[in-house]
Design a protein around this motif. Structure first.
Motif, mmCIF file in Angstrom:
data_model
loop_
_atom_site.group_PDB
_atom_site.id
_atom_site.type_symbol
_atom_site.label_atom_id
_atom_site.label_comp_id
_atom_site.label_asym_id
_atom_site.label_seq_id
_atom_site.Cartn_x
_atom_site.Cartn_y
_atom_site.Cartn_z
ATOM 1 N N THR A 158 65.262 -69.254 -27.653
ATOM 2 C CA THR A 158 65.488 -69.713 -26.281
ATOM 3 C C THR A 158 64.141 -70.131 -25.696
ATOM 4 N N THR A 159 64.144 -70.553 -24.446
ATOM 5 C CA THR A 159 62.896 -70.964 -23.799
ATOM 6 C C THR A 159 62.222 -69.810 -23.052
ATOM 7 N N ALA A 160 62.597 -68.575 -23.377
ATOM 8 C CA ALA A 160 61.998 -67.418 -22.696
ATOM 9 C C ALA A 160 60.487 -67.381 -22.881
ATOM 10 N N PHE B 188 55.578 -60.430 -27.163
ATOM 11 C CA PHE B 188 56.356 -59.748 -28.188
ATOM 12 C C PHE B 188 57.817 -59.677 -27.766
ATOM 13 N N ALA B 189 58.692 -59.488 -28.751
ATOM 14 C CA ALA B 189 60.082 -59.142 -28.468
ATOM 15 C C ALA B 189 60.169 -57.651 -28.195
ATOM 16 N N ILE C 288 56.735 -59.366 -22.594
ATOM 17 C CA ILE C 288 57.771 -58.826 -23.459
ATOM 18 C C ILE C 288 59.065 -59.590 -23.189
ATOM 19 N N VAL C 289 59.666 -60.127 -24.248
ATOM 20 C CA VAL C 289 60.932 -60.845 -24.116
ATOM 21 C C VAL C 289 62.067 -59.849 -24.354
ATOM 22 N N PRO C 290 62.874 -59.555 -23.345
ATOM 23 C CA PRO C 290 63.946 -58.567 -23.512
ATOM 24 C C PRO C 290 65.104 -59.128 -24.327
#
Length: 297
Positions: free
Chosen positions: A283-285, A232-233, A271-273
């Protein structure tokens, strides 16, 4: 679940009715991220010709996009994932190059399409990654066709309708009234130019009808056997409480994992910050998070 990856549903400051959409500019995934070196084809499954693209070589990984968009929605992640995997990017019913048929959109029927594609391509078992609407389809694929799914990755999707913030559900309830205007906006956008054959008004109406239906897959999620990762973001359209409930339904977050980690479940949570539901794939996160999970034996 769709949360309109390329659309902002807002009336703030626009002098317009609530939830009239505007197209984000610049588009985060156009044009540099579109890959033109893929093998592609159509699979005759369940009464439709399901379009798919194959990028790279290795273990098969099915990618399922969010609503309205298609494989370009994965942005730079598609290229990165294809460096070590055979990425099969699917265009779901009515999206991209897959023409619509006289059938409502349902997560379950689209999951059946994905399972039929896996069989068509003579793949015994595939990893499946789905974003937003595609996350719901991926989840139903694992629920309805467990033998076809190896590892499962769900990005920014819910297992219950009330997992989304109330304003997101309200936006879908109001979308049919604005479908014509939204369709006109999309037609003039880079996305509309990429897929001129899509009937945007019909697609939007079908998505709104599907997304407005109540659902609760909690009990089915508890029975999933495939190792599963949720991503999730940190400013997602999903309520944080639901993220945890989803993770716990998969067996995660039940107890301390122990000094050596041996007591943890097979479920993973990422979790993508600094991200939202709408730009989590810009992005590639996500690739950086899921690659170690996919590499596990």
């Amino acid at each position: 679940m769709l949360r309109l990856s390329f659309l902002a549903l807002t009336g703030t400051g626009l002098g317009a009715a609530p939830f009239v959409p505007i197209i984000h500019k610049p588009f985060p995934f156009f044009p540099e991220s579109i890959m033109h070196d893929a093998n592609s084809g159509f699979a005759p499954v369940n009464g439709l010709n399901l379009y798919y693209e194959i990028h790279g070589e290795g273990q098969p990984l099915i990618l399922l996009h969010g609503g309205v968009s298609a494989s370009e929605a994965f942005g730079p992640n598609l290229k990165e994932l294809a460096k070590s995997r055979k990425v099969i990017a699917v265009h779901l019913q009515g999206h991209g190059h897959t023409k619509d048929i006289y059938r409502p959109l349902r997560f379950e029927s689209m999951a059946d399409d994905v399972a039929a594609l896996i069989a068509f391509l003579k793949i015994d078992k595939a990893d499946v990654l789905g974003y937003s609407l595609g996350g719901g389809v991926a989840l139903q694929t694992a629920i309805r066709h467990p033998a076809a799914v190896n590892r499962l990755i769900i990005i920014s999707a819910a297992m219950q309708q009330d997992g989304w913030f109330p304003e997101v559900i309200t936006a879908f309830n109001q979308m049919p009234a604005h479908a014509s205007q939204i369709a006109q906006n999309i037609k003039g956008s880079p996305l509309g130019q990429l897929y001129p054959e899509v009937n945007w008004e019909v697609l939007l109406s079908k998505i709104a009808e599907m997304e407005s239906r109540d659902f609760d897959w909690t009990e089915q999620v508890k029975k999933i056997q495939s190792p599963t990762m949720l991503v999730f973001a940190d400013a997602d359209a999903i309520r944080p409480e639901h993220m945890i409930a989803f993770y716990k339904a998969l067996g995660g977050g039940q107890r301390d994992a122990g000094l050596d980690g041996s007591l943890r479940s097979t479920a993973r949570l990422g979790i993508v910050p600094g991200a939202t539901h709408y730009n989590i794939l810009a992005t590639t996160a996500v690739t950086n998070l899921v690659t170690p999970f996919l590499a596990q034996a």
